[in-house]
Scaffold this motif. Structure first.
Motif, PDB file in Angstrom:
ATOM      1  N   SER A   2       2.318   1.745  -3.305  1.00 62.22           N
ATOM      2  CA  SER A   2       1.358   2.258  -4.281  1.00 62.22           C
ATOM      3  C   SER A   2       1.200   3.771  -4.119  1.00 62.22           C
ATOM      4  O   SER A   2       0.981   4.482  -5.086  1.00 62.22           O
ATOM      5  N   GLY A  57      -4.916  -6.567  -3.663  1.00 62.39           N
ATOM      6  CA  GLY A  57      -3.792  -5.862  -3.048  1.00 62.39           C
ATOM      7  C   GLY A  57      -2.485  -6.015  -3.799  1.00 62.39           C
ATOM      8  O   GLY A  57      -1.454  -5.503  -3.383  1.00 62.39           O
ATOM      9  N   THR A 115       0.829  -1.198   0.000  1.00 61.17           N
ATOM     10  CA  THR A 115       0.000   0.000   0.000  1.00 61.17           C
ATOM     11  C   THR A 115       0.869   1.255   0.000  1.00 61.17           C
ATOM     12  O   THR A 115       0.611   2.199  -0.753  1.00 61.17           O
TER      13      THR A 115
END
Lengths: 336, 1007, 158
Positions: free
Chosen positions: B373, B384, B370
């Motif tokens: 990203s 994910g 995350t």
């Protein structure tokens, strides 16, 4: 003009080399014209003591054939070396030990025990063995001592040239005699010491057979299959020592549809003809698709198709091989 | 190096990141390889063996790691994080932070004394906590770079200002407690993300008792159990009592295909690695009986099905199919484990006791996905993982940022490696105009020919690593006594920068023409010393090394006298060999800067476009009259677009590309030449090229079974798609039969795509008309990866899946035109009979029958299933052993179009590493034929794995032949040299006389 | 050491000389790893590095024996692991045949041993060295010890 003096001696060998010298046909007349025969036991009645009486270096060239198997071979070799300008190791036995050299798989004791005790025809109730000295009523008799190990000529004396072959071919003999004649008559230079009077390449260079692939599926003895006279022996699974053997023989065996057994010995850059051929042959066994999964035992089984590696790869060269002779483990019992 | 050289940022130093970095570097680009751990290597470094070849993982990985660390175009940045990315491709500005190592990178020589002295013990992450490391450590013995680092969270000095032992003991003075983070800004043209994956946390599956029951392990832990460097030295033992287990169970799909844990996808690799672990465990442990509990056995990759069959038949691994293990209970006395599972054969719950259980944990997005990203501003998909699409499988959502490896989806190593190369091709296109060339050294080489050897010897102390055991001054004195040794001295650290200067001075001062360093291993340090003597004007091959540390002082620590004698022996051997060393030269070969792609399907076109995008000319040779290949006939949609539509668009792009020439209706007739210089003879003329990509595809199996061709209602999936395309599927009851022409005696392999394709069609039919009854008769459903969701969707739409036994396919008969299908339902345990209106055969993929001809022309091998066989199944998935020839798409193995495209990009990148070079260099250590000796006996020709030897007509004598070694192809193994019976073949640098000199010296009596 | 001394050497004090040919990529790396892991082993062996075990020519092995090596190890990559694809298969075939030959020469074929040691098998390298050294101690000195100084090979005996 001085005449060339030639000597030829027959050590541990079959006599084929002596015959080969006679076999040079009309050239023998030229030899007779060019040379006096100083010593050649099978052709001329000269005694050793006559040789001993000759001045040193008075023989132009000695062609010594046969291996050094006993004390007499060594003695004569040393004598002839002393009396000769040029010493030629003549034929495969003198050069590499040859077929008699295979006696290096055994030793004096085992050999005599067998010959005088264990053959079917041995009748020797007193278990008599040949002795080097024997006191007979007429006086002391002497026999040469048989050596444990077969040696080559250059193991015992300094050798100038090597002419391998079993026996050396007429072509090679003529070639060499021409060189010597030119040297004697015209003062032409001799080849460098140590030269092998043969090709520098291997037999494949002279072989006319066709070769497409050089992987083999299995090994066959020559009598087991119909050998295609056009195709490479190895390709047909017949063990041919051609790739590891010096050329110069004229590929006579190959022309007779028989594989090369290696009588000309290895090339100059190979230390061990047998080891070299062994490696080559093992390398070209066809790789099975599943070789990864083959066990060590299966590989061994594959290789045991070659039943007698020593006899196959060292038929002529055992005494000059790296290991030279069979040995005996001292703790041989430990393994069990 | 030119300042303007294009650069790429690669994030992640696992096998993917390393491969992509190497391909970029070999194509003339600068690479910043960023890794947040102290060493590169990734998960692959933790594995024991790899399927399906059971290769040793570290053995094949380690050379790549070393190569990456040494490559002059790659800047390795370990312990480094990316902070931000600004700008747009090809002008990214990336801010990175180099976290403190607390050890001076340049001073540390990796001797390990610090770790010996460090009192703090910490579970080692590399061994999944099963072994101990220190607070100052390298993650594993083969770590790259071999530099220690301090774990700041554990170090006593850094936390409590106590201890300081490492500083006191470091002989190199490398400890830096006041080390600080350093930020750096990098200009890069493109970015490749390869952060890998994390394994599922098995504690979340409470019913299996992981973390509570001692004898329940994860598969990654078990991988360390199997490893020779692991906690038990490769012996399989139970953690509870260190006893050898007899019965070991593997439970599959732990954290995969599991809605409860949220990971609905299939992790793609666990079936294979479980079988691998079971095989290896069985090999390590006599009498071990492995059992694997599968849902489906997903052996879909190259040679995987064979592996499965061997696992079952040869290794006796028991495979429970379609069995979910409900829970595990531990016998508190014996610590044995009782598994409760539904037995599909009896439909009852069974129990079985095992000594040990391995949980085959699935693959998850990497921790920090995350935040990645966010930093890189890219999308993640619903699972994910990095978001990619079928038609651009390597691209993230942001232009100029690419992804490779398991970050985009769970995948195995070869797929990751092929993709890694592919990402390199994509990234390189952004900076193709900024390709750089390494500058050659300008030092004039000293001519040593005919000179008597004058040998210099430097004996290294390596701090106390050598000098602590070996009497180094005695070795130095002994060296001086050896023939031809002009000078010898002791050095504290032979590898240090000042020692390099010293070596150069000694060479000049004493007019040395050979140099021997007695220190560590040539595997890591020979290149350093070679470049040092090169700088002093000596040919780098006039160097020899004696390994007196790794293979002497370290392994004979308690026998200083004997170790000293052995060090002398080793120096004597090195000196003996060095006397006979000769200068070697890497010969330069010209390169044709273009490529040929054979085959104009999706793979061929993708490869061609990628090569062309970096500015190289490409010729596509296509034997049919149109581009598109099989894809032109595949009408189902992927990511909202029909594959056939995409193929057409791709063909338009190819036709519009001025760098690409398409040769339709053209056959390859002959291939001559070698890497960099191929000559391709086609039916339309000759093409000269630097490299070749084989993308000839494969074909659909034409069935003869199940009344195909006799009953018009029996069709193949492709024919069904054509009918669906025209809206003409009136049948109400449809039976699909899987594995038609796959997994049978003719084609024992799995065709990989049929399950997902059949299900895709079933879903479309069912969505268009929910009243249709659709049955799928299968052996296993192999919808691996995210395609698992299709399987689930089909199930929820009411598609019925009927599992049939592997050896008992359905039987189809007809009465008039009415069809009857009978099959044994393994769940029911009985025959079922159906009267379908239509039977759809999921036909397998078959290699082209004429692959063999092309393979012969290219001198490349085929696999036993007649697909093209790559150089190495794991780490060289798109290369052939024959240099300069590459492989992509169905010609390699059945696969989906996205996989084909990724692989095609990989093949393109590999081809670019050749054709982008101004010239190719041969290796220095290669085989060489002595023309005076060679008789053309041809023994060597089949022995060469690289097809580097050809037997040609002797130019001097047309009657004779001789062997010629192609210097561009020879890799220098020396196999042919040992095979050569005439003594004509020699290996430069390892000549017979050089080896013999070492042997003789080794056995010389001394003292 | 002379032959007569050799004959009186008991197996406790006899220190065999072993040549270990190691391929660069697997077994030499495995030997290095043994070092990195500080695995202790007897000093009786000397490693000769070759790029591939397939470079080890039978002549090299024979030479080592003729110069007095008591044992020769050839170490390569495991089947399927060979850095050079299939070099180790050739090695395996050659060594099998060579062992047959050694036996004919009267040497105990166990004096030549082929072993696969991977780059991650430091412990296997250690075990191989330990076992082989032990085995050579049991076998005693090679009958070829000192033979190269004795052209007639009388001392090698049979």
């Amino acid at each position: 003009m001085a005449k060339v003096k030639i000597a030829q001696y027959w050590g541990a060998g079959c006599g084929g080399c002596d015959v080969a010298l006679l076999d040079i046909d009309e050239k023998i007349l030229g030899v007779a014209e060019m040379a006096d025969i100083a010593f050649w036991p099978i052709a001329v009645d000269t005694k050793l003591k006559d040789v001993e009486a000759m001045p040193d270096k008075s023989i132009t060239v000695t062609l010594y054939n046969g291996a050094i198997r006993n004390s007499e071979n060594e003695h004569v070799a040393k004598l002839l070396r002393q009396k000769s300008l040029i010493m030629v190791s003549f034929g495969s036995c003198a050069c590499f030990g040859g077929i008699p050299g295979l006696a290096n798989v055994t030793n004096r004791k085992d050999l005599t025990d067998y010959v005088y005790g264990k053959t079917f025809s041995s009748v020797n109730p007193d278990n008599v063995r040949p002795q080097s000295h024997y006191q007979a009523p007429e006086g002391e008799l002497e026999l040469p001592v048989l050596y444990d190990t077969v040696l080559t000529l250059d193991d015992v004396v300094d050798v100038d040239y090597y002419m391998p072959g079993c026996p050396p071919t007429t072509e090679l003999i003529n070639l060499f005699l021409d060189v010597v004649e030119k040297h004697v008559k015209e003062g032409a230079e001799l080849p460098p010491k140590g030269t092998v009077i043969a090709s520098q390449k291997t037999l494949c260079d002279e072989c006319k057979r066709k070769k497409d692939v050089t992987t083999i599926d299995g090994v066959h003895l020559p009598h087991e299959i119909d050998i295609d006279p056009e195709k490479c022996m190895l390709e047909q699974g017949v063990i041919c020592l051609g790739p590891a053997t010096r050329a110069g023989c004229g590929a006579k065996c190959i022309d007779a549809n028989q594989p090369c057994r290696g009588c000309m010995g290895p090339t100059a850059s190979v230390m061990d003809q047998g080891g070299s051929m062994l490696s080559a042959l093992a390398s070209i066994f066809r790789t099975a698709d599943n070789e990864t999964q083959l066990s060590e035992d299966e590989i061994l089984k594959l290789m045991t198709q070659i039943k007698d590696p020593l006899g196959t790869f060292y038929a002529f060269t055992m005494p000059v091989s790296i290991i030279k002779r069979k040995v005996q483990e001292k703790n041989a019992g430990v393994k069990q | 190096m030119a300042d303007k050289m294009g650069a790429v940022l690669v994030v992640g130093g696992g096998i993917s990141g390393v491969q992509t970095a190497l391909d970029l570097a070999e194509s003339g680009f600068k690479v910043y390889l960023v890794e947040n751990k102290p060493s590169i290597g990734g998960v692959m470094s933790q594995l024991d063996k790899t399927f399906p070849t059971n290769d040793c993982s570290m053995c094949i990985l380690s050379p790549k790691l070393v190569e990456a660390s040494r490559h002059p175009m790659i800047t390795l940045m370990t312990l480094t994080d990316v902070l931000s990315v600004d700008g747009e491709a090809p002008n990214f500005k990336v801010k990175v932070v180099h976290n403190p190592r607390y050890v001076d990178f340049d001073k540390c020589v990796g001797c390990g004394i610090c770790a010996e002295k460090c009192p703090v013990k910490v579970p080692n992450e590399y061994d999944v906590g099963l072994m101990i490391r220190k607070a100052i450590y390298i993650p594993f013995a083969q770590a790259v770079p071999l530099k220690y680092s301090i774990d700041a969270t554990k170090c006593l000095k850094l936390n409590k200002d106590r201890c300081g032992l490492c500083e006191k003991n470091c002989p190199a003075g490398a400890i830096k407690y006041d080390d600080k983070p350093v930020e750096e800004e990098l200009d890069v043209g493109a970015i490749i993300l390869a952060p890998g994956f994390n394994v599922f946390d098995a504690k979340l599956k409470k019913e299996y008792g992981y973390g509570i029951y001692q004898n329940v392990l994860t598969s990654l832990e078990f991988e360390r159990f199997l490893s020779a460097t692991g906690p038990y030295g490769g012996h399989v033992v139970r953690p509870s009592d260190q006893q050898t287990p007899k019965k070991v169970a593997w439970i599959q799909c732990v954290g995969s295909r599991d809605e409860k844990t949220g990971n609905t996808y299939c992790s793609s690799v666990c079936c294979m690695y479980a079988m691998k672990q079971a095989i290896i465990a069985g090999e390590h442990t006599a009498g071990l009986k492995p059992t694997i509990f599968f849902m489906d056995v997903r052996a879909f990759g190259k040679e995987f099905e064979d592996y499965k069959v061997r696992a079952q038949n040869e290794y006796g691994i028991e495979m429970h199919r379609a069995a979910r293990v409900a829970n595990i209970i531990e016998d508190p006395e014996t610590k044995n484990l009782i598994l409760r599972y539904s037995d599909p054969s009896t439909n009852e719950v069974s129990e079985e006791e095992f000594d040990m259980v391995v949980l085959s944990v699935g693959l998850q997005p990497p921790v920090g996905a995350t935040s990645l990203s966010k930093i890189f501003n890219i999308d993640l998909n619903s699972y994910g993982f990095a978001g990619t699409s079928t038609y651009s499988p390597l691209s993230s959502s942001r232009d100029g940022i690419f992804v490779t490896g398991a970050f985009a989806a769970p995948k195995d190593i070869p797929t990751s490696v092929a993709e890694a190369s592919g990402a390199a091709a994509k990234a390189g296109a952004y900076i193709a105009d900024k390709r750089g060339v390494l500058e050659e050294s300008t030092v004039q080489e000293i001519d040593v020919e005919g000179q008597e050897p004058r040998i210099g010897v430097l004996v290294c102390d390596c701090g106390i690593n050598i000098a602590g055991t070996i009497d180094v001054p005695a070795v130095v004195e002994y060296s001086k006594s050896l023939k031809n040794v002009e000078y010898a001295e002791e050095g504290k650290y032979a590898c240090s920068a000042d020692c390099q200067e010293r070596i150069k001075d000694l060479i000049k001062e004493h007019n040395l023409n050979r140099f021997v360093v007695a220190s560590c291993t040539p595997r890591t340090h020979e290149p350093l010393f070679q470049s040092t003597i090169k700088e002093a004007g000596l040919n780098p091959y006039l160097f020899e090394m004696a390994n007196i540390r790794d293979q002497c002082s370290w392994i004979h620590m308690n026998e200083p006298e004997r170790a000293t004698k052995k060090a002398k022996d080793l120096v004597r051997m090195a000196v003996a060999k060095s006397r006979l060393l000769e200068p070697l030269y890497e010969s330069k070969l010209p390169v044709t800067h273009s490529a040929v792609v054979i085959g104009g399907g999706i793979s061929g076109m993708t490869a061609a476009l990628d090569i062309a995008s970096q500015g190289f000319k490409v010729d596509i040779i296509e034997r049919t009259g149109a581009l598109g290949g099989n894809a032109a006939n595949i009408h189902h949609e992927e990511d909202g677009k029909k594959i056939s539509t995409f193929a057409k668009e791709l063909a338009d792009k190819v036709n519009a590309d001025k760098n690409i020439t398409v040769h339709l209706n053209t056959e390859v007739q002959d291939v001559g030449g070698f890497v960099g210089n191929f000559k391709i003879q086609t039916s339309q003329g000759e093409i000269e090229t630097g490299s070749v990509v084989v993308a000839v595809g494969a074909e659909e199996y034409k069935p003869t079974e199940y009344l195909y061709g006799q009953n018009s209602n029996v069709v193949t999936q492709l024919e069904l798609e054509a009918k669906m395309e025209s809206g003409n599927v009136p049948a109400k009851r449809i039976a699909m039969i899987q594995c038609v022409g796959s997994r049978n005696t003719d084609a024992p392999y799995c065709s990989r795509v049929c399950c997902a394709n059949a299900i895709k069609n079933a879903i479309s039919l069912k969505k268009a008309d929910p009243s249709k009854d659709i049955y799928v008769f299968h052996k296993d459903i192999r919808t691996y990866g995210f395609r698992e969701d299709l399987y689930k969707e089909a199930g929820s739409l009411g598609v019925k899946f009927i599992r049939v036994p592997e050896d008992k396919p359905p039987v189809v008969s007809q009465d008039g035109s009415a069809l009857t299908l009978t099959a044994f339902d393994t769940i029911l345990g009985d025959d079922v009979t159906l009267h379908p209106d239509m039977i759809v055969l999921s036909t397998g993929i078959r290699p082209h029958a004429d692959n063999e001809e092309l393979a012969k022309m290219l001198k490349v091998p085929l696999s036993k299933d007649k697909y093209f066989l790559e150089a190495h199944m794991k780490l060289r998935p798109v290369d052939f052993a024959t240099n300069g020839v590459y492989l992509a798409g169905l010609a390699h193995w059945p696969k989906f179009s996205d996989e084909s495209m990724a692989q095609a990009s990989g093949a393109a990148a590999r081809a670019i590493t050749i054709i982008s070079k101004p010239e190719l260099k041969s290796e220095g250590v290669i085989a060489a034929v002595n023309d005076d000796m060679c008789d053309g006996c041809a023994i060597c020709e089949p022995v060469c794995e690289y097809k580097a030897i050809t037997i040609v007509v002797d130019p001097k004598d047309a009657e004779k032949k001789k062997a010629v070694v192609n210097e561009g192809l020879c890799k220098g193994c020396g196999c042919c040299v040992a095979a050569c019976p005439s003594g004509a073949m020699e290996q430069r640098g390892f000549k017979n006389q050089q080896i013999i000199a070492a042997i003789d010296a080794a056995l010389e009596e001394c003292d | 050491m002379t032959t007569s001394e050799m004959a009186t050497t008991s197996s406790e004090t006899f220190e065999p000389k072993i040549i270990a040919f190691c391929c660069n990529w697997c077994s030499y790396a495995g030997a290095d790893l043994a070092g990195v892991s500080r695995l202790q082993m007897p000093t009786n062996f000397l490693v000769i590095r070759a790029m591939c075990s397939a470079r080890v020519d039978p002549e090299h092995v024979l030479r080592a024996f003729s110069k007095g090596a008591d044992g020769v190890l050839v170490l390569g990559c495991h089947p399927a692991d060979c850095h050079y694809i299939g070099g180790n298969y050739r090695t395996r075939r050659r060594i099998a045949l060579l062992k047959m030959l050694l036996e004919q020469y009267g040497l105990d074929p166990d004096r030549l041993h082929l072993e696969w040691v991977s780059a991650s098998e430091g412990t296997r390298f250690q075990a191989t060295i330990k076992d082989f050294t032990e085995k050579m101690k049991e076998l005693g000195p090679s009958p070829l010890r000192g033979a190269d100084k004795d052209p007639n090979r009388e001392s090698a005996g049979y």
